[in-house]
Design a protein around this motif. Structure first.
Motif, PDB file in Angstrom:
ATOM      1  N   GLN A  58      -5.306   4.641 -11.318  1.00 53.68           N
ATOM      2  CA  GLN A  58      -4.625   4.053 -11.771  1.00 53.68           C
ATOM      3  C   GLN A  58      -3.727   2.639 -10.394  1.00 53.68           C
ATOM      4  OE1 GLN A  58      -1.104   6.836 -11.919  1.00 53.68           O
ATOM      5  NE2 GLN A  58      -0.707   6.696 -13.803  1.00 53.68           N
ATOM      6  N   GLY A  59      -4.413   2.397  -9.417  1.00 55.14           N
ATOM      7  CA  GLY A  59      -4.388   1.899  -8.772  1.00 55.14           C
ATOM      8  C   GLY A  59      -5.685   1.819  -7.118  1.00 55.14           C
ATOM      9  N   GLY A  60      -6.189   0.975  -6.650  1.00 53.50           N
ATOM     10  CA  GLY A  60      -6.661   0.953  -5.698  1.00 53.50           C
ATOM     11  C   GLY A  60      -6.731   0.100  -4.966  1.00 53.50           C
ATOM     12  N   ALA A  61      -7.137  -0.323  -3.242  1.00 53.87           N
ATOM     13  CA  ALA A  61      -7.491  -0.514  -2.125  1.00 53.87           C
ATOM     14  C   ALA A  61      -8.931  -0.517  -1.650  1.00 53.87           C
ATOM     15  CB  ALA A  61      -6.131  -0.538  -0.985  1.00 53.87           C
ATOM     16  N   LEU A  62      -9.142  -1.323  -0.748  1.00 53.24           N
ATOM     17  CA  LEU A  62     -10.563  -1.946   0.022  1.00 53.24           C
ATOM     18  C   LEU A  62     -10.238  -2.366   1.633  1.00 53.24           C
ATOM     19  CD1 LEU A  62     -12.231  -4.600  -2.268  1.00 53.24           C
ATOM     20  CD2 LEU A  62     -12.434  -1.964  -2.400  1.00 53.24           C
ATOM     21  N   THR A  63     -10.501  -1.563   2.327  1.00 58.13           N
ATOM     22  CA  THR A  63     -10.322  -1.194   2.963  1.00 58.13           C
ATOM     23  C   THR A  63     -11.575  -1.426   4.892  1.00 58.13           C
ATOM     24  OG1 THR A  63      -7.863  -0.506   3.389  1.00 58.13           O
ATOM     25  CG2 THR A  63      -8.967  -0.547   5.186  1.00 58.13           C
ATOM     26  N   LEU A  64     -11.818  -2.498   5.451  1.00 59.84           N
ATOM     27  CA  LEU A  64     -13.007  -2.692   6.700  1.00 59.84           C
ATOM     28  C   LEU A  64     -12.342  -1.909   7.600  1.00 59.84           C
ATOM     29  CD1 LEU A  64     -14.099  -6.223   6.094  1.00 59.84           C
ATOM     30  CD2 LEU A  64     -14.369  -4.426   4.491  1.00 59.84           C
ATOM     31  N   ALA A  65     -13.047  -1.489   8.374  1.00 58.55           N
ATOM     32  CA  ALA A  65     -12.631  -0.784   9.668  1.00 58.55           C
ATOM     33  C   ALA A  65     -11.757   0.407   9.615  1.00 58.55           C
ATOM     34  CB  ALA A  65     -13.416  -1.860  10.924  1.00 58.55           C
TER      35      ALA A  65
END
Length: 256
Positions: A58-65
């Motif tokens: 239903q949703g998501g995110a991209l996170t670095l480090a």
């Protein structure tokens, strides 16, 4: 992008559709107008939405480090995904951080039973703020390195969820490779500005208290959690001299 029923498709068809979605996400829109934000952050958001679609989330995110001082969330598809990332950042625990440190895919239900599981503080806070979510955290591996984590969620109340872990992991790696090939500099817009503000604020806290960078970041994280804010908001207060930890050892800061 139109919705697809991935659960009923053979693996080869799933991978073919995954490639089609990823290609659509990466290739710039032909109907984009100058200045409409199609570069950088918007492109990362399209990649994230492709992952959400592949996993039927239903949703998501991209996170670095995740877990590092230079951590930055490149994009989130909605307010729930954004808040989930912020909570893991300020509390310092959660599936995204564990996926980043271990390099393994982690799937877990959070918020259904407050105070339990490997992340009890996060579970209790989520129960109050977001309700029960099933979260899958997928390392974005580029070669032997983990660049960051792509995470997706689905509300537990919607029923059993079995995302295609292998295909999702492959797509997370493809997203990581696309992020690296973009060069990042100058393309992530506000996200990198947020990262820089937190870094500058950490430096100011080091100067105020004479402590290490790790301890300064932990102090900012604690202040954010205590105030119900995210680290970027605390960083802004520090940079604008509205919060001075040297005058308040309780972490509340001197608000001027």
């Amino acid at each position: 992008m139109r919705p697809h029923d991935f659960a009923e498709e053979p693996g080869r068809q799933v991978r073919a559709r995954m490639m089609a979605l990823f290609t659509e996400a990466v290739v710039p829109r032909t109907d984009a107008l100058p200045g409409d934000g199609e570069q950088g952050e918007a492109r990362f958001l399209r990649m994230c939405r492709a992952l959400v679609q592949v996993t039927e989330a239903q949703g998501g995110a991209l996170t670095l480090a995740p877990g590092e001082l230079h951590r930055v969330t490149l994009c989130a598809t909605d307010d729930t995904a954004s808040r989930l990332e912020n909570l893991q950042e300020v509390i310092g625990q959660g599936p995204v951080l564990d996926a980043a440190s271990s390099g393994r895919v982690i799937t877990a239900e959070l918020g259904g039973q407050p105070g339990t599981g490997p992340w009890p503080v996060l579970a209790s806070t989520m129960a109050e703020e977001l309700g029960a979510l099933v979260v899958q955290a997928l390392p974005m591996r580029v070669g032997s390195e983990t660049l960051g984590v792509a995470s997706v969620y689905r509300r537990a109340a919607t029923g059993r969820w079995s995302p295609p872990t292998h295909e999702a992991s492959v797509l997370a790696g493809m997203i990581g490779a696309a992020i690296v090939s973009s060069g990042l500099d100058g393309e992530a817009g506000l996200s990198w500005d947020v990262r820089d503000r937190i870094s500058q604020a950490t430096g100011m806290v080091i100067a105020q208290l004479g402590i290490s960078a790790v301890d300064a970041a932990a102090l900012i994280r604690t202040a954010a959690f205590s105030a119900g804010m995210d680290m970027a908001e605390i960083a802004t207060e520090i940079l604008e001299y509205r919060r001075d930890f040297s005058t308040d050892q309780d972490g509340g800061g001197d608000h001027r």
